[in-house]
Design a protein around this motif. Sequence first.
Motif, PDB file in Angstrom:
ATOM      1  N   ALA A   1       0.797  -1.236   0.000  1.00 19.18           N
ATOM      2  CA  ALA A   1       0.000   0.000   0.000  1.00 19.18           C
ATOM      3  C   ALA A   1       0.825   1.280   0.000  1.00 19.18           C
ATOM      4  CB  ALA A   1      -0.954  -0.003   1.184  1.00 19.18           C
ATOM      5  N   CYS A   2       2.108   1.198   0.273  1.00 16.02           N
ATOM      6  CA  CYS A   2       3.009   2.359   0.156  1.00 16.02           C
ATOM      7  C   CYS A   2       4.251   1.818  -0.552  1.00 16.02           C
ATOM      8  CB  CYS A   2       3.355   2.921   1.522  1.00 16.02           C
ATOM      9  SG  CYS A   2       1.941   3.607   2.405  1.00 16.02           S
ATOM     10  N   CYS A   3       4.078   1.477  -1.817  1.00 16.81           N
ATOM     11  CA  CYS A   3       5.053   0.606  -2.504  1.00 16.81           C
ATOM     12  C   CYS A   3       6.327   1.316  -2.914  1.00 16.81           C
ATOM     13  CB  CYS A   3       4.406  -0.035  -3.719  1.00 16.81           C
ATOM     14  SG  CYS A   3       4.058   1.142  -5.050  1.00 16.81           S
ATOM     15  N   GLY A   4       6.350   2.657  -2.857  1.00 17.00           N
ATOM     16  CA  GLY A   4       7.561   3.369  -3.260  1.00 17.00           C
ATOM     17  C   GLY A   4       7.993   2.982  -4.663  1.00 17.00           C
ATOM     18  N   THR A   5       9.227   2.530  -4.814  1.00 16.09           N
ATOM     19  CA  THR A   5       9.770   2.202  -6.140  1.00 16.09           C
ATOM     20  C   THR A   5       9.390   0.798  -6.614  1.00 16.09           C
ATOM     21  OG1 THR A   5      11.800   1.432  -5.108  1.00 16.09           O
ATOM     22  CG2 THR A   5      11.755   3.734  -5.794  1.00 16.09           C
TER      23      THR A   5
ATOM     24  N   ALA B   1       0.659   0.317  -4.652  1.00 15.62           N
ATOM     25  CA  ALA B   1      -0.006   1.622  -4.625  1.00 15.62           C
ATOM     26  C   ALA B   1       0.866   2.588  -3.832  1.00 15.62           C
ATOM     27  CB  ALA B   1      -1.383   1.506  -3.975  1.00 15.62           C
ATOM     28  N   ASP B   2       0.869   3.831  -4.241  1.00 13.02           N
ATOM     29  CA  ASP B   2       1.652   4.841  -3.521  1.00 13.02           C
ATOM     30  C   ASP B   2       1.077   6.201  -3.865  1.00 13.02           C
ATOM     31  OD1 ASP B   2       4.654   4.675  -2.100  1.00 13.02           O
ATOM     32  OD2 ASP B   2       4.163   6.663  -2.900  1.00 13.02           O
TER      33      ASP B   2
ATOM     34  N   PRO C   1      -8.694   2.179  -3.449  1.00 13.54           N
ATOM     35  CA  PRO C   1      -9.803   1.936  -4.391  1.00 13.54           C
ATOM     36  C   PRO C   1     -10.068   0.448  -4.605  1.00 13.54           C
ATOM     37  CG  PRO C   1      -7.807   2.429  -5.607  1.00 13.54           C
ATOM     38  CD  PRO C   1      -7.440   2.507  -4.142  1.00 13.54           C
ATOM     39  N   PHE C   2     -10.214  -0.291  -3.503  1.00 14.08           N
ATOM     40  CA  PHE C   2     -10.468  -1.735  -3.595  1.00 14.08           C
ATOM     41  C   PHE C   2     -11.623  -2.101  -2.664  1.00 14.08           C
ATOM     42  CE2 PHE C   2      -5.880  -1.254  -4.421  1.00 14.08           C
ATOM     43  CZ  PHE C   2      -5.856  -1.760  -5.714  1.00 14.08           C
ATOM     44  N   ALA C   3     -12.342  -3.144  -3.070  1.00 18.04           N
ATOM     45  CA  ALA C   3     -13.452  -3.626  -2.248  1.00 18.04           C
ATOM     46  C   ALA C   3     -12.916  -4.312  -0.992  1.00 18.04           C
ATOM     47  CB  ALA C   3     -14.286  -4.612  -3.069  1.00 18.04           C
ATOM     48  N   ASP C   4     -13.778  -4.444  -0.009  1.00 17.94           N
ATOM     49  CA  ASP C   4     -13.422  -5.146   1.235  1.00 17.94           C
ATOM     50  C   ASP C   4     -12.881  -6.535   0.903  1.00 17.94           C
ATOM     51  OD1 ASP C   4     -14.731  -2.952   2.203  1.00 17.94           O
ATOM     52  OD2 ASP C   4     -16.249  -4.054   3.330  1.00 17.94           O
ATOM     53  N   GLY C   5     -11.809  -6.924   1.579  1.00 20.96           N
ATOM     54  CA  GLY C   5     -11.288  -8.289   1.445  1.00 20.96           C
ATOM     55  C   GLY C   5     -10.753  -8.635   0.064  1.00 20.96           C
ATOM     56  N   SER C   6     -10.251  -7.652  -0.672  1.00 18.78           N
ATOM     57  CA  SER C   6      -9.755  -7.935  -2.032  1.00 18.78           C
ATOM     58  C   SER C   6      -8.439  -8.697  -2.038  1.00 18.78           C
ATOM     59  CB  SER C   6      -9.540  -6.620  -2.805  1.00 18.78           C
ATOM     60  OG  SER C   6     -10.737  -5.933  -2.976  1.00 18.78           O
ATOM     61  N   PHE C   7      -7.696  -8.641  -0.938  1.00 20.71           N
ATOM     62  CA  PHE C   7      -6.356  -9.247  -0.894  1.00 20.71           C
ATOM     63  C   PHE C   7      -6.253 -10.185   0.312  1.00 20.71           C
ATOM     64  CE2 PHE C   7      -6.078  -5.201  -3.036  1.00 20.71           C
ATOM     65  CZ  PHE C   7      -5.318  -5.490  -4.149  1.00 20.71           C
ATOM     66  N   ASP C   8      -5.224 -11.035   0.274  1.00 17.19           N
ATOM     67  CA  ASP C   8      -4.942 -11.880   1.440  1.00 17.19           C
ATOM     68  C   ASP C   8      -4.221 -11.073   2.515  1.00 17.19           C
ATOM     69  OD1 ASP C   8      -6.003 -14.125   0.197  1.00 17.19           O
ATOM     70  OD2 ASP C   8      -4.096 -14.590  -0.789  1.00 17.19           O
ATOM     71  N   ALA C   9      -3.401 -10.112   2.072  1.00 21.32           N
ATOM     72  CA  ALA C   9      -2.651  -9.305   3.043  1.00 21.32           C
ATOM     73  C   ALA C   9      -2.243  -7.986   2.405  1.00 21.32           C
ATOM     74  CB  ALA C   9      -1.392 -10.049   3.503  1.00 21.32           C
ATOM     75  N   VAL C  10      -2.080  -6.981   3.251  1.00 20.23           N
ATOM     76  CA  VAL C  10      -1.543  -5.678   2.818  1.00 20.23           C
ATOM     77  C   VAL C  10      -0.204  -5.457   3.516  1.00 20.23           C
ATOM     78  CG1 VAL C  10      -1.865  -3.176   2.852  1.00 20.23           C
ATOM     79  CG2 VAL C  10      -3.814  -4.678   2.403  1.00 20.23           C
ATOM     80  N   VAL C  11       0.793  -5.090   2.731  1.00 19.94           N
ATOM     81  CA  VAL C  11       2.107  -4.733   3.272  1.00 19.94           C
ATOM     82  C   VAL C  11       2.145  -3.225   3.516  1.00 19.94           C
ATOM     83  CG1 VAL C  11       4.586  -4.639   2.786  1.00 19.94           C
ATOM     84  CG2 VAL C  11       3.244  -6.603   1.997  1.00 19.94           C
ATOM     85  N   LEU C  12       2.582  -2.832   4.711  1.00 25.96           N
ATOM     86  CA  LEU C  12       2.899  -1.421   4.980  1.00 25.96           C
ATOM     87  C   LEU C  12       4.338  -1.418   5.458  1.00 25.96           C
ATOM     88  CD1 LEU C  12      -0.417  -0.367   6.732  1.00 25.96           C
ATOM     89  CD2 LEU C  12       0.500   0.676   4.644  1.00 25.96           C
TER      90      LEU C  12
END
Length: 239
Positions: A43-47, A64-65, A124-135
């Motif tokens: 979610a804050c993917c930088g480069t 996404a960034d 801009p994603f629906a609830d539960g669209s991914f298995d995990a989010v990296v921050l």
Amino acid sequence: MTADPYARIAEWYDLLLNPALDGVRRTVAHVCRAEGLLRVLDACCGTGRQCAVLRGAGLACVGADLSPAMLGAARAATRVARPCERAASSGGGPRGGGGCPPVEPSHASPHRLPLLRADARALPFADGSFDAVVLSLALHEMPEATGNAALAEALRVAPRVLLADYRLAERNLDLPAVLFVHLPERLAGAEHYRNFRGFMARGGVEGLAHRAGLTVIRRERLLGGAGALLLAERNSRAG
Ligand SMILES: C[S@@+](CC[C@H](N)C(=O)[O-])C[C@H]1O[C@@H](n2cnc3c(N)ncnc32)[C@H](O)[C@@H]1O
């Protein structure tokens, strides 16, 4: 629109920081594979380096960034040269594939990362669209309210989060690394450093997970003890 804080550093970011941060990215990929987290949002993917490592490990990753400069560097870093571009650069032709026809989105290389510009507080994603989010190495640079909102949003689009960030020293052996990270954080600018210090004063990544009421499923040491990766989810008993 406010100025992009990464405008000046984006093209140097990978060169300067990958030697230190690639270990973090490999640890994230290892945990995702081991825990069966196959669809990941950074979610804050930088480069885009973390996504590239995840995809190299056979996992799906969307980046996404908020920073146009960092996304520009991500697109450049993950770009696969087309034959006409390689011919142009090796034959002394104009750089950047002059003479190549523009790429239609439907023909884009499958090796390119899906990247989008988005605020981690409003994905801009629906609830539960991914298995995990990296921050990863992003929460410490945000004001507290922004970090809390980004974490809540991550837990809306996925049941689990991977929080890779700075932590307090747990033992004397960690102290040199914990003190060292003040240097790059200070160099990143006054506001960045103020937010970093606030983040550490609130207990770093462990403090954040605790205040958010998360259950930590797995914990890995990062950056010589200056950081930690927490795989966490909402406490199912929380109201
Ligand atoms: C220190 S960089 C880390 C980048 C990457 N995760 C890594 O490990 O190399 C922090 C990133 O967070 C992004 N960022 C900061 N606030 C954000 C927000 N509210 N929404 C999305 N991205 C944000 C910045 O643009 C920057 O690319």
